[in-house]
Design an enzyme around this catalytic site. Structure first.
Site, PDB file in Angstrom:
ATOM      1  CE1 TYR A   1      25.429  45.637  38.332  1.00  0.00           C
ATOM      2  CE2 TYR A   1      26.075  45.006  36.102  1.00  0.00           C
ATOM      3  CZ  TYR A   1      25.899  44.689  37.439  1.00  0.00           C
ATOM      4  OH  TYR A   1      26.199  43.430  37.889  1.00  0.00           O
TER       5      TYR A   1
ATOM      6  CB  ALA B   1      26.393  40.349  36.498  1.00  0.00           C
TER       7      ALA B   1
ATOM      8  CB  SER C   1      28.878  36.234  36.289  1.00  0.00           C
ATOM      9  OG  SER C   1      27.882  36.523  37.249  1.00  0.00           O
TER      10      SER C   1
ATOM     11  CD  GLN D   1      30.101  34.443  40.605  1.00  0.00           C
ATOM     12  OE1 GLN D   1      29.419  34.738  39.634  1.00  0.00           O
ATOM     13  NE2 GLN D   1      29.641  34.533  41.863  1.00  0.00           N
TER      14      GLN D   1
ATOM     15  CE1 TYR E   1      28.025  36.747  44.136  1.00  0.00           C
ATOM     16  CE2 TYR E   1      27.043  36.935  41.963  1.00  0.00           C
ATOM     17  CZ  TYR E   1      27.880  37.428  42.950  1.00  0.00           C
ATOM     18  OH  TYR E   1      28.583  38.587  42.749  1.00  0.00           O
TER      19      TYR E   1
ATOM     20  CB  THR F   1      31.497  35.280  44.685  1.00  0.00           C
ATOM     21  OG1 THR F   1      32.099  35.115  43.394  1.00  0.00           O
ATOM     22  CG2 THR F   1      31.598  36.737  45.107  1.00  0.00           C
TER      23      THR F   1
ATOM     24  CE  LYS G   1      35.755  37.623  41.657  1.00  0.00           C
ATOM     25  NZ  LYS G   1      34.687  38.476  42.163  1.00  0.00           N
TER      26      LYS G   1
ATOM     27  CG  HIS H   1      32.332  42.035  44.242  1.00  0.00           C
ATOM     28  ND1 HIS H   1      31.909  40.794  44.642  1.00  0.00           N
ATOM     29  CD2 HIS H   1      31.532  42.362  43.193  1.00  0.00           C
ATOM     30  CE1 HIS H   1      30.884  40.399  43.883  1.00  0.00           C
ATOM     31  NE2 HIS H   1      30.646  41.336  42.984  1.00  0.00           N
TER      32      HIS H   1
ATOM     33  CG  ASP I   1      39.337  40.514  41.136  1.00  0.00           C
ATOM     34  OD1 ASP I   1      39.260  41.210  42.174  1.00  0.00           O
ATOM     35  OD2 ASP I   1      38.453  39.697  40.813  1.00  0.00           O
TER      36      ASP I   1
ATOM     37  N   GLY J   1      41.365  46.682  39.767  1.00  0.00           N
ATOM     38  CA  GLY J   1      42.145  47.827  39.314  1.00  0.00           C
ATOM     39  C   GLY J   1      43.274  47.523  38.361  1.00  0.00           C
TER      40      GLY J   1
ATOM     41  NE  ARG K   1      40.410  49.454  35.147  1.00  0.00           N
ATOM     42  CZ  ARG K   1      39.965  48.483  35.947  1.00  0.00           C
ATOM     43  NH1 ARG K   1      40.621  47.322  36.022  1.00  0.00           N
ATOM     44  NH2 ARG K   1      38.870  48.642  36.663  1.00  0.00           N
TER      45      ARG K   1
HETATM   46  C1  FNR Z   1      31.574  42.291  39.053  1.00  0.00           C
HETATM   47  N1  FNR Z   1      32.147  41.330  39.881  1.00  0.00           N
HETATM   48  C2  FNR Z   1      31.500  40.134  40.066  1.00  0.00           C
HETATM   49  N2  FNR Z   1      32.068  39.155  40.831  1.00  0.00           N
HETATM   50  C3  FNR Z   1      31.466  37.960  40.976  1.00  0.00           C
HETATM   51  O1  FNR Z   1      32.016  37.099  41.666  1.00  0.00           O
HETATM   52  N3  FNR Z   1      30.261  37.714  40.379  1.00  0.00           N
HETATM   53  C4  FNR Z   1      29.622  38.635  39.611  1.00  0.00           C
HETATM   54  O2  FNR Z   1      28.567  38.375  39.064  1.00  0.00           O
HETATM   55  C5  FNR Z   1      30.244  39.897  39.467  1.00  0.00           C
HETATM   56  N4  FNR Z   1      29.653  40.872  38.727  1.00  0.00           N
HETATM   57  C6  FNR Z   1      30.310  42.044  38.478  1.00  0.00           C
HETATM   58  C7  FNR Z   1      29.727  42.990  37.650  1.00  0.00           C
HETATM   59  C8  FNR Z   1      30.420  44.143  37.323  1.00  0.00           C
HETATM   60  C9  FNR Z   1      29.792  45.127  36.393  1.00  0.00           C
HETATM   61  C10 FNR Z   1      31.703  44.367  37.873  1.00  0.00           C
HETATM   62  C11 FNR Z   1      32.487  45.606  37.521  1.00  0.00           C
HETATM   63  C12 FNR Z   1      32.261  43.459  38.731  1.00  0.00           C
HETATM   64  C13 FNR Z   1      33.494  41.534  40.447  1.00  0.00           C
HETATM   65  C14 FNR Z   1      34.558  41.057  39.478  1.00  0.00           C
HETATM   66  O3  FNR Z   1      34.600  39.658  39.415  1.00  0.00           O
HETATM   67  C15 FNR Z   1      35.967  41.518  39.885  1.00  0.00           C
HETATM   68  O4  FNR Z   1      36.191  41.184  41.234  1.00  0.00           O
HETATM   69  C16 FNR Z   1      36.195  43.007  39.683  1.00  0.00           C
HETATM   70  O5  FNR Z   1      35.514  43.476  38.547  1.00  0.00           O
HETATM   71  C17 FNR Z   1      37.681  43.271  39.533  1.00  0.00           C
HETATM   72  O6  FNR Z   1      37.929  44.618  39.468  1.00  0.00           O
HETATM   73  P1  FNR Z   1      38.145  45.449  38.103  1.00  0.00           P
HETATM   74  O7  FNR Z   1      39.063  44.674  37.195  1.00  0.00           O
HETATM   75  O8  FNR Z   1      36.776  45.648  37.508  1.00  0.00           O
HETATM   76  O9  FNR Z   1      38.733  46.724  38.608  1.00  0.00           O
END
Ligand code: FNR
Length: 368
Positions: A37, A92, A119, A139, A141, A167, A242, A266, A297, A299, A301
């Site tokens: 996940y 999340a 989140s 954030q 939804y 988002t 976002k 995302h 955001d 990638g 790292r």
């Molecule tokens: C997310 N992301 C995300 N975005 C958001 O607006 N609400 C959310 O609840 C979530 N949940 C979520 C869960 C998981 C497991 C991941 C990996 C990502 C997206 C997050 O905010 C963000 O855009 C990305 O994770 C950025 O990329 P990197 O740093 O994971 O590569």
């Protein structure tokens, strides 16, 4: 621990010298569905990989013979002082990673002197997270139930959130095939705590993915630019949009009342084959033309990734999975270490680029 099979206690963090090490730690610590996940992207995971590859392709045209004996990376986002141009992206379900969940994240963010974006889909109520955080953004939804949505915004304001991050890239949930295979849902005992009062807290496993079913049932796919205006009229907090990857969308978001936009796909989890975020940052910066702050955001790292994003015009970056890897490996201590590693790498990159301040980071460093 519900999502993980391994406690944090046994880990010696000395061997964890880069973010990727925490990715391996998380793979060992988490159950397969929880790891999948967190890790997965949409469909063929092309965008997930491309977010990284695009950063890797950019060469740094460093400067020499600048005095870099003192370096300063402190900055601000929407008026909030932060110790470095790096924040925590909303992700999340942090209790899949460790028992303390979002509280551990909030404490790690506070220790690093930065903002945590919480989140909507957290396993801890926003009021409790806000108390543990130094600065929390919420954030949002947008649920089909607008009353419940207004309730979330009002609670975030009352809890002391400093911004609402809307988002906009998830009218439906992207298909993460690993989640489909695992029939991903929250294990017993974990809920979407913020939605408990509205009776929408459960994400049971389902055919397909339980989370995808939750989205299609409850989240409003009719969202439009008018809703950005609606949200801006609803709250005194700044609204951040976002999930944009185009200049025209960013400009419309700002015209609709957004004070900042996050260039984001995302983390490659929504529309596969959408572009790498760093590749579209310049277009968004041009279109916004200084009328709002631009964050990014996807990638990030390495410290050099942060430097490249700021050089191309981002106010700050956000990191998602690196924090989850830290939490899964060693709870709050792991998330703290991840943030500290990124800070130290950025500091070194600034020295080696001949750029002692963020103001020295200009596009020519990455453009040939
Ligand atoms: C997310 N992301 C995300 N975005 C958001 O607006 N609400 C959310 O609840 C979530 N949940 C979520 C869960 C998981 C497991 C991941 C990996 C990502 C997206 C997050 O905010 C963000 O855009 C990305 O994770 C950025 O990329 P990197 O740093 O994971 O590569």
């Amino acid at each position: 621990m519900l999502g993980s099979s391994n406690g944090a206690a046994g880990w010696n963090l000395a061997g964890f010298i880069k973010v990727a090490d925490f990715g391996r730690g998380a793979a060992e610590a988490l159950t397969r569905p929880a790891f999948d996940y967190y890790a997965s992207g949409a469909h063929d995971e092309i965008t997930l990989r491309e977010n990284r590859a695009a950063f890797e392709r950019l060469a740094l045209r460093y400067r020499v013979l600048r005095d870099v004996s003192r370096r300063d990376m402190a900055t601000s986002v929407l008026g909030e002082s932060i110790a470095m141009p790096l924040m925590i992206a909303p992700t999340a379900f942090h209790k899949l990673a460790c028992d303390e969940g979002e509280i551990a994240t909030a404490r790690a963010a506070a220790a690093a002197g930065t903002v945590m974006v919480l989140s909507t889909l957290s396993n801890t109520a926003m009021e409790d997270v806000a108390k543990a955080a130094r600065a929390m953004w919420f954030q949002l939804y947008v649920y089909k139930d607008r009353g419940a949505t207004r309730g979330l915004v009002a609670r975030a304001e009352a809890a002391g959130a400093r911004a609402i991050v809307l988002t906009v890239d998830a009218p439906l949930l992207g298909t993460r095939e690993r989640d489909v295979k695992n029939r991903f849902g929250l294990p017993p005992g974990l809920r979407v705590e913020n939605l408990l009062p509205a009776g929408m807290a459960d994400v049971p496993p389902a055919m397909g993915s339980g989370l995808a079913a939750y989205f299609s049932e409850l989240i409003d796919p009719a969202l439009s630019f008018a809703d950005v205006e609606w949200l801006a009229s609803l709250t005194k907090l700044p609204v951040v949009v976002k999930g944009v990857v185009r200049g025209d969308d960013a400009a419309r978001a700002v015209a609709s009342g957004a004070r900042a936009v996050v260039v984001s796909n995302h983390g490659g989890r929504q529309l596969d084959t959408s572009p790498a975020t760093i590749d579209v940052l310049a277009e968004v910066i041009d279109a916004v033309a200084g009328r709002a702050e631009v964050l990014i955001d996807g990638g990030v790292r390495r410290g050099t990734d942060v430097l490249k994003a700021v050089a191309l015009g981002a106010r700050a970056v956000l990191v998602g999975r690196p924090i989850l890897w830290g939490l899964a490996t060693a709870g709050e201590a792991g998330a703290r270490r991840v943030l500290e590693l990124l800070r130290a790498e950025l500091d070194l990159a600034m020295a080696l680029c001949g750029t002692p301040t963020l103001a020295d980071l200009t596009p020519d460093l990455v453009r040939c």
